[in-house]
Design a protein around this motif. Structure first.
Motif, PDB file in Angstrom:
ATOM      1  N   PHE A   1      -5.876  12.279   6.803  1.00 59.51           N
ATOM      2  CA  PHE A   1      -5.874  11.300   6.043  1.00 59.51           C
ATOM      3  C   PHE A   1      -5.761   9.577   6.577  1.00 59.51           C
ATOM      4  CE2 PHE A   1      -3.300   8.223   3.322  1.00 59.51           C
ATOM      5  CZ  PHE A   1      -4.243   8.282   2.043  1.00 59.51           C
ATOM      6  N   GLU A   2      -6.489   8.837   6.303  1.00 62.54           N
ATOM      7  CA  GLU A   2      -6.562   7.639   6.956  1.00 62.54           C
ATOM      8  C   GLU A   2      -5.897   6.327   6.315  1.00 62.54           C
ATOM      9  OE1 GLU A   2     -10.421   6.959   8.518  1.00 62.54           O
ATOM     10  OE2 GLU A   2     -10.450   8.442   9.910  1.00 62.54           O
ATOM     11  N   GLY A   3      -5.542   6.685   4.916  1.00 61.09           N
ATOM     12  CA  GLY A   3      -4.866   5.392   4.229  1.00 61.09           C
ATOM     13  C   GLY A   3      -5.492   4.937   3.124  1.00 61.09           C
ATOM     14  N   GLY A   4      -7.018   4.957   3.055  1.00 58.36           N
ATOM     15  CA  GLY A   4      -7.760   4.711   2.359  1.00 58.36           C
ATOM     16  C   GLY A   4      -8.589   3.143   2.637  1.00 58.36           C
ATOM     17  N   THR A   5      -9.409   2.685   1.920  1.00 64.22           N
ATOM     18  CA  THR A   5     -10.183   1.704   2.165  1.00 64.22           C
ATOM     19  C   THR A   5      -9.335   0.335   2.612  1.00 64.22           C
ATOM     20  OG1 THR A   5     -12.283   2.347   1.520  1.00 64.22           O
ATOM     21  CG2 THR A   5     -12.040   0.013   2.048  1.00 64.22           C
TER      22      THR A   5
ATOM     23  N   SER B   1      -0.325   4.228  -2.077  1.00 61.13           N
ATOM     24  CA  SER B   1      -1.258   4.942  -1.684  1.00 61.13           C
ATOM     25  C   SER B   1      -1.281   5.673  -0.530  1.00 61.13           C
ATOM     26  CB  SER B   1      -2.558   3.849  -1.357  1.00 61.13           C
ATOM     27  OG  SER B   1      -2.216   3.224  -0.281  1.00 61.13           O
TER      28      SER B   1
ATOM     29  N   PHE C   1      -6.029  -0.083   2.548  1.00 60.51           N
ATOM     30  CA  PHE C   1      -5.016   0.267   3.756  1.00 60.51           C
ATOM     31  C   PHE C   1      -5.355  -0.050   4.959  1.00 60.51           C
ATOM     32  CE2 PHE C   1      -3.144   2.837   7.154  1.00 60.51           C
ATOM     33  CZ  PHE C   1      -1.797   2.232   7.071  1.00 60.51           C
ATOM     34  N   ARG C   2      -6.809   0.600   5.437  1.00 62.49           N
ATOM     35  CA  ARG C   2      -7.117   0.294   6.527  1.00 62.49           C
ATOM     36  C   ARG C   2      -7.675  -1.133   6.933  1.00 62.49           C
ATOM     37  NH1 ARG C   2     -10.140   4.920   4.958  1.00 62.49           N
ATOM     38  NH2 ARG C   2     -12.002   3.625   4.753  1.00 62.49           N
TER      39      ARG C   2
ATOM     40  N   HIS D   1       0.694  -1.230  -0.004  1.00 59.80           N
ATOM     41  CA  HIS D   1      -0.260  -0.123   0.026  1.00 59.80           C
ATOM     42  C   HIS D   1       0.785   1.203  -0.086  1.00 59.80           C
ATOM     43  CE1 HIS D   1      -3.362  -2.654   0.721  1.00 59.80           C
ATOM     44  NE2 HIS D   1      -2.652  -3.060   1.698  1.00 59.80           N
TER      45      HIS D   1
END
Length: 313
Positions: free
Chosen positions: A41-45, A28, A47-48, A25
């Motif tokens: 910014f939480e890293g995207g779906t 991203s 990534f989470r 990841h």
């Protein structure tokens, strides 16, 4: 400058080495380098989802692998602090985010260290839950969580506060010898079973406003170094604050004590507010200590002296 660039590159490599699940990841994560502050910014779906899976797998391997990772991340935080973008990346990788999860069986993280922000908001714990001796270096969020059986937080350490707002404890809640720096919040929390905080030290504000205790509430022998807010709390059974020290304000306005209220030996060194508090059982205010009056008439001393005279026990 070249040395700084080399340090940043090396630290980034070490962060990814400590979190190999994040390597796929990496592209991203670029927005994390420009986010104004951690968390925007939480890293995207994807990534989470990968972080969640890695967190659960690490937890299932037990305390030794988990704490080895936590110690490595704690060491890397100092290096990451040299570069704001790198520090944001550290927060993404060090965070534990298990929100709206359902844990049907026993959940055991006793003795675990959490190096970054920890979030269990909205999660449901179906079996006994063990956070005994856990260490939380960053902010902690349990808002709206449900504990279906006994919850154990004895000797837990919260270095940056914890929010248990609107949490539902359906059985016993054990928080004995807790230590918390920062704000500890139990606003509108529900305690269906007994709740024990005896021997705890609260360095920052404590907020129980609107909480409901269905059974015994053991909040005695504690040190409240910051303001303590118990306004509008419903104590359905015995409530114990005996031997506690309130170093700043202590608010019990509109609280309801349905059975015995124990304040014996408590020390009030700041303002004490009991306006419209209701005592439906025995009241124990013997041996209390109050601060010297600072304002005419409407003083904490006057309030408590009236209580002591009206309710000798």
């Amino acid at each position: 400058m070249a040395d700084l660039f080399r340090l940043v590159s090396l630290t980034r490599s070490e962060l990814l080495q400590a979190n190999p699940w994040a390597r796929p990841h990496e592209p991203s994560l670029a927005p994390a380098q420009t986010a104004p502050r951690p968390g925007l910014f939480e890293g995207g779906t994807a990534f989470r989802a990968a972080r969640r899976e890695a967190t659960l797998q690490r937890q299932q391997r037990g305390i030794a692998p988990w704490n080895a990772w936590a110690a490595e991340m704690a060491g890397l935080r100092g290096k990451a602090a040299a570069d704001p973008a790198l520090l944001r990346l550290w927060h993404l990788l060090a965070g534990v985010e298990l929100i709206d999860e359902t844990f049907d069986n026993e959940f055991d993280v006793a003795g675990f260290s959490f190096p970054g922000t920890t979030r269990f908001a909205g999660s449901a714990f179906g079996g006994d839950t063990w956070f005994t001796d856990a260490r939380f270096a960053g902010p902690v969020d349990f808002r709206d969580a449900t504990f279906g059986r006994d919850a154990f937080f004895e000797r837990a350490r919260f270095a940056a506060g914890a929010d248990f707002g609107a949490v539902n404890f359906q059985r016993g809640a054990e928080f004995r010898e807790l230590a918390c720096a920062g704000t500890l919040g139990f606003v509108e929390a529900e305690f269906a079973g007994s709740a024990w905080f005896r021997g705890s030290c609260f360095e920052g504000p404590v907020r129980f406003r609107g909480a409901r205790f269905g059974w015994e509430a053991g909040l005695g022998d504690c040190r409240y170094r910051g303001p303590a807010d118990f306004a509008e709390v419903d104590f359905g059974d015995n409530a114990g604050f005996e031997g506690s020290v309130f170093e700043q304000s202590a608010t019990f306005a509109q609280a309801r004590f349905c059975r015995a209220a124990w304040f014996s030996g408590a020390q009030f060194r700041g303002e004490a507010v009991f306006d419209r508090a209701r005592f439906l059982g025995r009241r124990h205010f013997d041996g209390i200590g109050v601060a010297a009056p600072r304002f005419p008439l409407a003083t904490q001393a006057a309030v408590l002296e009236r209580l002591r005279a009206a309710f000798p026990g």
